[in-house]
Design an enzyme around this catalytic site. Sequence first.
Site, mmCIF file in Angstrom:
data_model
loop_
_atom_site.group_PDB
_atom_site.id
_atom_site.type_symbol
_atom_site.label_atom_id
_atom_site.label_comp_id
_atom_site.label_asym_id
_atom_site.label_seq_id
_atom_site.Cartn_x
_atom_site.Cartn_y
_atom_site.Cartn_z
ATOM 1 C CD GLU A 128 45.656 8.373 9.663
ATOM 2 O OE1 GLU A 128 44.500 8.343 9.217
ATOM 3 O OE2 GLU A 128 46.314 9.411 9.760
ATOM 4 C CG ASP A 185 42.579 15.320 14.697
ATOM 5 O OD1 ASP A 185 43.138 16.184 13.979
ATOM 6 O OD2 ASP A 185 41.684 14.581 14.280
ATOM 7 C CG ASP A 233 42.987 14.702 7.592
ATOM 8 O OD1 ASP A 233 43.804 14.181 8.362
ATOM 9 O OD2 ASP A 233 41.888 15.147 7.965
HETATM 10 C C1 GLC Z 1 40.898 15.194 10.784
HETATM 11 C C2 GLC Z 1 42.145 16.052 10.745
HETATM 12 C C3 GLC Z 1 41.824 17.466 11.130
HETATM 13 C C4 GLC Z 1 40.733 17.994 10.221
HETATM 14 C C5 GLC Z 1 39.509 17.093 10.302
HETATM 15 C C6 GLC Z 1 38.407 17.514 9.348
HETATM 16 O O1 GLC Z 1 40.450 15.034 12.089
HETATM 17 O O2 GLC Z 1 43.168 15.528 11.520
HETATM 18 O O3 GLC Z 1 42.956 18.284 11.071
HETATM 19 O O4 GLC Z 1 40.416 19.301 10.548
HETATM 20 O O5 GLC Z 1 39.875 15.759 9.993
HETATM 21 O O6 GLC Z 1 38.816 17.451 8.037
#
Ligand code: GLC
Length: 776
Positions: A384, A456, A381
């Site tokens: 980017e 998200d 995650d």
């Molecule tokens: C980011 C991710 C999401 C995750 C969050 C907390 O926003 O895109 O899916 O739950 O981080 O880790």
Amino acid sequence: MRILNDNKLMLEGDENILITFLGENVVNFKIYRRLEPKYRVTDIESIRKVKVHISKRDDRIFAGDGRINITYNLKKQAFKLSCNNIDFCAHNVILSNKKYFIHIMWKKEYIYGLGEKAVKFNRRGLCLRLLNMDPSVYRVNDDPLYLNIPFLLMIGENFSYGFFLNTIRESIFDLCHNNNDKIVVESHGLEANYYIIFGRSPIDVIREYTKLVGRAPLPPLWALGYHQSRAPFPPIFPIKILIGGYKNEKNILKVAEEFRKRKIPCDVIYLDIDYMDDFKPFTWHPKRFKNYRYMLKKLNRMGFKVVTIIDPYIKYEPQSLMFKKYLEKNFFVKRDDEVFIGYGWPGKTVFPDFTREEVREWWAQLHKDLLESGVSGIWNDMNEPTFNVRLFGKKDFSGVRFYAGSLDEFRNIYANLMAIATWNAFKLFKKNKRPYILSRSGYAGIQKYAAVWTGDNISNWSHLRLSISMILSLGLCGLPFVGADIGGWAKIMTKKPYFAKCTPELFARWIQLGIFYPLCRSHSMIFSQEPWVFGQNVENIAKKYIRLRYRLIPYIYSLFWEHTQNGMPIMRPLFLYYPEDDRSHRDDEFLLGPFMLIAPVLERGSRSRVVYLPSQVWYDYWSMKKYEGGVISVKAPLDTIPIFIRSGAIIPTQPVLNYIGERMVDVTLEIYPGNGSFTLYEDDGITINSKYSLTKIINYMRGDKWNVIIERRRGEYNPRRKLYVYFRGIEEAEKILVNDKSVRPIELRRDGFIIDLGDNIKDIKINLSSIKLLGK
Ligand code: GLC
């Protein structure tokens, strides 16, 4: 212009032009003052070489292999390309002080591509930016998002072509936005490097494009099951409090038990950042996850796979010896000459410089405990990368750089490099098992290492709709394994709309659609979105559809295999098969593989749907009512998503399981009246070089005879399963012959019957004669 070798041409001047013919359908152009040998997404030089001829007349140079012909106008410095005498692509390139512009003439209507975009499906008229970034919850029309791919698919009347900009740098695509019949592609650097791909149909273009950038390997079979996840409220304030999320071992085991108790199939449970100690990657919370090994064992025994989130940073801890050691080795991203300190969930963090191989190796090593103690997949995650998660954090990243070059230059490839590092971790600690990596960010080629999801999204109806075009577009760009958070992720936002809610109705509609996403995962911030939290009615609906997903696994898995062969996506826009039909250029319906047309209900309160069926015979999956194509209106009560099956379809199915691999299962081929063929792919579903087998099935009708040929299984994989055929849409057949022997159905159904074929180690020929189809 001179020929360098059979398939390469060169024109030297102030600006050099290097043209390489890569087989019959692809041409690579490099227009440069200086070649830039650095990182590119692909560097293929020889896909079956062809022999190119050149000639010159007046101020024109003609080059070609007879099939593809290029005319270069020396005065205008412009190219015209044709293939099989069809004019494809007129374009010219302007190099200007570390920037370049590619002007492509395009008067036609359809322009698809560029990966994950929250904008309209046909990109004509838009100007879009390709730079990976974290929008921190996106809205419709926000641009850019996490994952960008500089590939365009253009569709004309009797041809399609692809344009792939071979750079990892930021680019801007003006798609007939400033000029009605011109596409202008702008990027940085001294070399414009791009591919033009010719095809009769968009399917041809996708095949060639995915040959260039690589295709996704087969995922582990369990990854095609249902995935459940939940997030806490992300700690965007300096105070770290945990609201929502699964929080501790007890909660996770409880969720797992609920699935089994309620007989809702589920294969995968995700651990979001709340499993970590202080949100630090590669740690476990000492209290809340004290017995994590035991928890993992228990979950594995119950048939669950666990996927843990990993963010691309290390907490800034100058007092730690380990930290100092890696700091000295220059393992982290820098700002000017100092280590760059950003903010992740744990507070101050530093970011691994994945452009260095040693860093990727080190990062792979960090996964040892996770992967050896029973974690089956890794969720990358914030890659980017997101340098600052704080609500009021500064967003100035000037001077930030990698070992290999500036942030501007390498940002887009960061997630791919992180995925490579993670892939290496699987090689080290899971040996021959197929990796499962889920990535938020990515660039062309990410499909070779990871599945992706659309980040998200928001729990509202517009995101339900948006998920379709986003997944379709990613599929066209070579990424087959894609999903959107079912039910929607965001509930609380810092920009409008400030609040959102997944209502029971929205969840019911979303799960009906989501079981057709290649990646079927429900994920949500703070609030639970397990299938049972919306009341009994919605639970029943969720259960019905998740069970349908499990029944379709042999079909879906075979589609993943098909992708490895020809690059086709799993979820397909209608226009892939009907490119000349304007009404098939839509994103409110799609096909799962070649045979299933899904028309989800996308509006609140709606209990019916207008569906467009391309001109041919279709069967309503639920009622077996026959349609000849056109615009129809169908009922869609809350528990029904309209599904139509193309005539002649062959859909391999299996019985419902609690989880994949629970037991050996038989395969039932659901066969529909008409003509069609399909290849069933089977293997062990787990190992990288598994033995496999292919079964080709051909379905055809002649008058009142219905014939099916099931070729003997080819390949070395010998599953001990039986094969059944379920003929749908038939009332009766006077005779049923299997290899010329008369047989009786083992089961009669309202809309057909089932016959038992035993195993298919030999060729099977089924002939039904004097048939009476349903409704005739
Ligand atoms: C980011 C991710 C999401 C995750 C969050 C907390 O926003 O895109 O899916 O739950 O981080 O880790």
